[in-house]
Design an enzyme around this catalytic site. Structure first.
Site, PDB file in Angstrom:
ATOM      1  CE  LYS B 235      -4.270   1.661   2.041  1.00  0.00           C
ATOM      2  NZ  LYS B 235      -5.430   1.309   2.854  1.00  0.00           N
ATOM      3  CG  ASP B 236       3.422   2.545   3.278  1.00  0.00           C
ATOM      4  OD1 ASP B 236       2.415   3.276   3.350  1.00  0.00           O
ATOM      5  OD2 ASP B 236       4.022   2.126   4.284  1.00  0.00           O
ATOM      6  CD  GLU B 279      10.277  29.454   0.855  1.00  0.00           C
ATOM      7  OE1 GLU B 279      10.378  28.443   0.171  1.00  0.00           O
ATOM      8  OE2 GLU B 279      10.017  30.571   0.345  1.00  0.00           O
TER       9      GLU B 279
END
Lengths: 174, 413, 215
Positions: B235-236, B279
């Site tokens: 899944k990862d 940022e």
């Protein structure tokens, strides 16, 4: 990505699964290999360094009997405008332990171009009328850059160069 | 042959045992959604940042007179230097997106709650370290925004009572941000990622002690757990593929999205650019800083806005485990909180004129209020839900709570 | 459309531009060698009198595909490895303008609005009521109106100058990021590869997870 525990379970279609596994592994492997290339290649000489791989030398300023040291790839290169006497002497000899014809070492007999690093341990030899003497361990080279005696095993190498005109040579391009 | 080597190693190092314990037999709830991919992704981004960073460091020169030029050499002359730099600069933003989603998931599903307090706190330390790392890295291009951003942030330390000025001077090693500052920021920017990597190991050891939470918040029976490998590795893997497509699209087609135009001007200590913004990943905190009219107060508020996350495991007083799954009020609170962060982020990017200041103050108030009303809200919600939810579910909740307290499974009803 | 906007820009008064809301004309940046060569020609003949391009070397122009004779005529006796210099010494610049004109290598990426800003700036010159040169995007500009947009009388003249501004912008965009084309080309392969890999990973995931449903 296989584990023995799951392999004993009944699977719908083991062949297809194996094919899928292999295909994914191959595609993934190609990707990792491809992705590593930019990293590896970034350590190769960059464009501004490669510029040093080509050096232009103005021959007009080198008088007969004189030598000039120029930088090529960060190394010293000796460009010698040889006298007729030196040419005659060199063409008559074959050098020392690493015999080679003088004509094989020059494109035009009056111009000798050699990399100025002693083939023994990389010191820069000093110029005299007979040729060069390495200050580190006393290797003696003649006016063709050939080793005559001393610990150095080989002649001074001739870099790739091109005589573009009577006024210029380019070192680094064959 | 391979078996021989492995058993040779196993007699000297528990390789097979570790793989079994942490991967092939590590029990993971079977109902984890794709929101649980982001921890792995954060690890991947960290590795890629370290790799690109090391290769960039081979060409970068941390010297005020050479830094900007060396970056241009990287972008123009170094083989694939542009790719390394864009991977690294885009990776910085990607890191924060991944981590913020990871945190939002933790908040939404209440994954920070007992027994996962330490897991949550090590995550907080990781976030702070990564922020420090990103801030120092941003100085290295030595552009206008780098320079003035570093100037403004180091000035914040001037709010330290009594010794503020000395602290700022010490941080910079110069009267203004200068060569000394750049060189030390480079040294620390190189060091920090390895500290982060070390802390990730602690984070993971902690995770593997308490195991993953899951969307329901209810601790699952053993039969509902599946081994991490191959289920979650696959899944990862798929999640990583999707992530890489999006990430690489930015790297190859829009890398300048994350590079301020002003930063393409070399640092000039004599001219401040008209509009300094940090940022994007710092914007909400920057908005909080600006909302307090006093410097010290602003700095304290900004620091608190990050540190307050640590009290969440105690602030959430509900007896219903998990987060938003069974708790509608908690869910609404979560979304309002996230919306407030977006508002703060938007305001942080605006010039502090007109409506921006009062609106920022309201948003800041709401931000902090969330932490303070959570104990009350969660307690009331708990009472309200306990009267309404089915008995069977409540029994499951109690069983989970008992487990969290470390009681024996047999004690649960 | 962009012409219309540019026209509209010129009609707006200075005070409108002092506000935060700059409406920039959108420019379609070109990447073909001919356009870049025209842009380079303009930049070298009109801009390098005062500005340098220190990150662009003459050899970069050769690599870009501009004819050798042309590059040689620009570089004169400078070796191909020299970066494009400014004809004006810093001392003269400080005397004449009070500051050194900025380097142009990164100019196309150095202002908010990037290419659009540069294009709008080049076309943003106008003549103030007291006969001086002004710029809508840059009040107090010291650079003269080199393309002569303020003096353009006819639509044809204006269109010509806009073309020139577009070529200059395109060239400076290239100068700011010379690897852009290479990057995008590589990007298509990378994304294509990743889509294939991701599909395979998804199939793997489905296959592995299907075991759970079977039990």
């Amino acid at each position: 990505m296989s584990d023995s525990k799951s392999m004993d379970k009944p699977l719908d279609c083991p062949e297809r699964r194996n094919f899928l596994e292999k295909a994914t592994a191959v595609v993934g492997g190609v990707g990792v290999a491809g992705a590593s290339w930019p990293f590896i290649n970034s350590m190769n000489p960059s464009a501004d360094v490669l510029e040093n791989a080509i050096s232009e030398v103005d021959l007009k300023v080198i008088e007969v009997g004189q030598s000039q040291t120029v930088s090529w790839e960060g190394k010293p290169v000796f460009v010698v405008h040889r006298t007729p006497a030196q040419i005659a002497a060199m063409q008559a000899s074959k050098g020392g332990p690493d015999p080679q014809e003088d004509t094989a070492r020059t494109q035009q007999p009056e111009w000798l171009v050699v990399v100025g690093l002693c083939t023994h341990l990389g010191c820069v030899p000093t110029r005299d009328n007979e040729g060069w003497l390495c200050p580190c361990h006393g290797s003696r080279y003649d006016n063709s850059g050939r080793i005559l005696h001393g610990p150095a095993p080989a002649n001074l190498p001739v870099p790739p160069y091109k005589i573009v005109s009577s006024e210029t040579i380019i070192i680094g391009v064959a | 042959m391979a078996k021989g080597i492995i058993s040779w190693i196993d007699r000297r190092f528990p390789l097979t045992a570790i793989i079994k314990h942490e991967l092939t037999e590590y029990p993971t709830p079977r109902n984890l959604s794709y929101w649980w991919n982001f921890g792995f992704l954060a690890g991947f981004v960290l590795v890629l940042q370290i790799l690109t960073g090391i290769f960039l460091a081979m060409h970068y020169k941390p010297d005020a007179s050479m830094a900007f030029d060396s970056l241009q050499t990287i972008m123009r002359d170094v083989n694939y230097g542009w790719l390394l730099r864009y991977l690294h600069s885009t990776g910085a933003s990607a890191f924060f997106i991944v981590i913020y989603v990871h945190m939002a998931r933790t908040l939404y599903y209440g994954s920070y709650r007992a027994p996962r307090e330490l897991l949550w706190w090590t995550g907080q330390v990781l976030l702070l370290s990564i922020m420090a790392s990103a801030f120092m890295g941003y100085l290295l291009p030595w552009g206008q925004m780098s320079y003035w951003g570093a100037g403004v942030i180091t000035n914040l330390f001037g709010a330290t009572p009594f010794i503020g000025e000395a602290v700022v001077l010490w941080l910079r090693g110069d009267f203004a941000v200068g060569d000394a500052t750049l060189t030390r920021f480079f040294a620390l920017h190189y060091l920090f990622p390895f500290l982060v990597a070390g802390m990730v190991v602690i984070h993971l050891v902690s995770l593997h002690t308490v195991k993953s939470s899951n969307p329901s918040g209810i601790n699952l029976e053993d039969k509902d757990n599946i081994p991490f490998h191959p289920y979650y590795t696959s899944k990862d893997g798929f999640g990583l593929g999707v992530y890489l497509i999006i990430f690489c699209w930015f790297v190859f087609f829009a890398p300048n999205t994350f590079i301020e135009a002003v930063n393409n001007n070399p640092a000039n200590p004599l001219v401040t650019p008209p509009h300094i913004v940090p940022e994007w990943y710092f914007l909400p905190f920057y908005a909080i800083l600006r909302s307090i009219p006093d410097l010290l107060g602003g700095v304290v508020a900004m620091v608190m806005s990050l540190l307050l996350f640590a009290v969440l495991p105690f602030a959430d007083r509900s007896t219903i485990p998990g987060g938003a799954r069974y708790r509608p009020i908690y869910r609404v609170t979560f979304f309002l909180f996230i919306a407030d962060i977006f508002v703060l982020g938007y305001l942080g990017a605006q010039a502090p004129t007109g409506y921006v200041v009062p609106m920022g103050q309201v948003a800041t108030f709401l931000y902090f209020a969330t932490f303070f009303i959570l104990p009350i809200v969660s307690k009331r919600e708990d009472k309200w839900l306990r009267a309404r939810l089915p008995q069977e579910l409540l029994a499951q909740f109690d069983r989970t709570n008992a487990l969290a307290k470390g009681q024996n499974k047999g004690d649960a009803p | 459309m962009s012409r219309l906007i540019a026209l509209a820009l010129c009609c707006l008064s200075y005070s409108a531009w002092a506000s935060e809301e700059h409406k920039l004309a959108k420019v379609q940046v070109r990447t073909d060698v001919q356009s870049l060569e025209r842009g380079a020609e303009t930049v070298i003949s009109m801009c390098t009198g005062c500005h340098s391009l220190k990150y662009i070397k003459y050899r970069d122009l050769l690599k870009l595909g501009i004819a050798k004779e042309k590059v040689n005529s620009w570089r004169g006796s400078n070796p191909p490895g020299t970066s494009i210099p400014s004809q004006m010494s810093p001392e003269v610049a400080v005397k004449g303008f009070g500051s050194i004109p900025p380097d142009l290598s990164l100019m196309a990426q150095a202002r908010d609005g990037r290419a659009n800003y540069l294009y709008s700036y080049l076309l943003g010159f106008y003549v103030t009521p007291d006969g001086k040169s002004g710029n809508h995007l840059f009040p107090g500009v010291k650079m003269p109106d080199v393309l002569g947009i303020a003096g353009a009388r006819t639509p044809e003249e204006r269109a010509q100058i806009e073309e020139k501004a577009r070529d200059v912008t395109s060239f400076l965009m290239w100068a700011a990021d010379p690897h852009e084309q290479e990057r995008k080309k590589l990007g298509y392969y990378v994304i294509g590869y990743l889509v294939l890999l991701t599909v395979l990973l998804k199939l793997m995931k489905m296959r592995i997870w299907s075991r759970l449903r079977n039990n």
